[in-house]
Design an enzyme around this catalytic site. Structure first.
Site: not given
Ligand code: RIB
Length: 306
Positions: A212, A216, A243-244
């Protein structure tokens, strides 16, 4: 085909501040909210929302029972989740006026995974399945090595990156490595996506590298392909969990047969939607929302061109 995510589950305490607190300074937060988070939990919700059958394995404390309920409400299977005696993992998150975050995590229950729990859970998988790991739980190296022995592919998001991980994690077991620019640079000492991919593919020719690039966009490379996807510009209010969301949508869609180019486009759109909402888990969109976002962008683009 299913995804088993061995990941963290946090209680996020989110403080909206004008700026990140600096050494010796005391500041007042404009607001506090408490919600579900943890890189593992966020990624499991994004995986399930992309349409993939998703199991979450890990540990919660008695104060984290609501996290299990939330996962179930979002379509994630929780039979590999264990409740332990100690406190749940949590995060203290500052979100500044630009929507950027600064995070402290306390591992708590996320550090209580046992080898028996790992072996039992992996024993139910087959090589068509996949295991996803981040770096907020204990035993990540052990889990990756066990998967390798069982020929189960591993997707790894080495976040948060640490020296211990760089020195000891068996990167040769990884099929999909999903990194941001900082993580990529810590692992490879390279900055440009092409250089990062060249470094990794020279050492691990079967690896698929996903990077990522913030505003950009994102980059994908394997031994035969390399492609960029630009970011979708939006007004960011909170980047926590973006990002998750990207990781979950990208892997979820690839596992369901989408091309890497399509999965990258959907994942960038999903994370663009996520940054327009507050919180980590609460900001993860559904697949319908992502599709609607993409068709709206397509119409806007067509109007600009005519
Ligand atoms: O990526 C975000 C997460 O990072 C948050 O939800 C927090 O709990 C940390 O783990």
């Amino acid at each position: 085909m299913k995804m088993l995510n061995f990941g963290s589950l946090n209680i996020d305490h989110i403080y909206h501040v004008d700026h990140f607190v600096t050494p010796g300074e005391t500041i007042a937060a404009a607001s506090l909210s408490v919600s579900a988070g943890g890189k593992g939990l966020n990624q499991s919700i994004a995986l399930a929302r992309s349409g993939l059958t998703t199991y979450h394995a890990g540990c919660i404390g008695a104060d984290g029972i609501f996290l299990k309920t939330l996962l179930e409400e979002r379509g994630v299977q929780t039979n590999y989740l264990r409740t332990i005696d100690g406190v749940n993992g949590h995060a203290i998150i500052q979100v500044n006026a630009q929507g950027q975050n600064s995070i402290i995590i306390f591992g708590g229950s996320n550090q209580a995974i046992t080898p028996e729990q790992v072996d039992q859970s992996l024993g139910t998988l087959s090589p068509e399945d996949m295991v996803l790991l981040q770096n907020e739980t204990n035993l990540v190296g052990y889990i990756a090595r066990q998967c390798h022995k069982l020929h189960i592919p591993v997707a790894f998001n080495p976040s948060p990156i640490s020296q211990e991980l760089l020195e000891n994690f068996p990167f040769e077991t990884v099929s999909y490595l999903l990194v941001n620019e900082t993580e990529a640079e810590r692992i490879t000492n390279c900055h440009d996506p092409e250089d990062v991919a060249a470094y990794l593919l020279a050492r691990y020719p079967d690896m698929k590298v996903v990077m990522t690039l913030g505003s950009k966009g994102a980059y994908y490379a394997d031994r035969d392909h390399a492609l960029y996807q630009s970011a979708f510009p939006v007004n960011a209010v909170d980047t926590t969990g973006a990002g998750d969301t990207f990781t979950g949508f990208f892997l979820g869609l690839v596992q369901q047969g989408y091309s890497c180019a399509e999965a990258l486009r959907y994942a960038c759109a999903a994370s663009a939607i996520a940054v327009t909402q507050n919180g980590a888990a609460p900001s993860i969109p559904t697949l319908d929302m992502v599709q609607a976002f993409l068709s709206k962008r397509k119409q806007e683009f067509a109007q600009i061109r005519t």
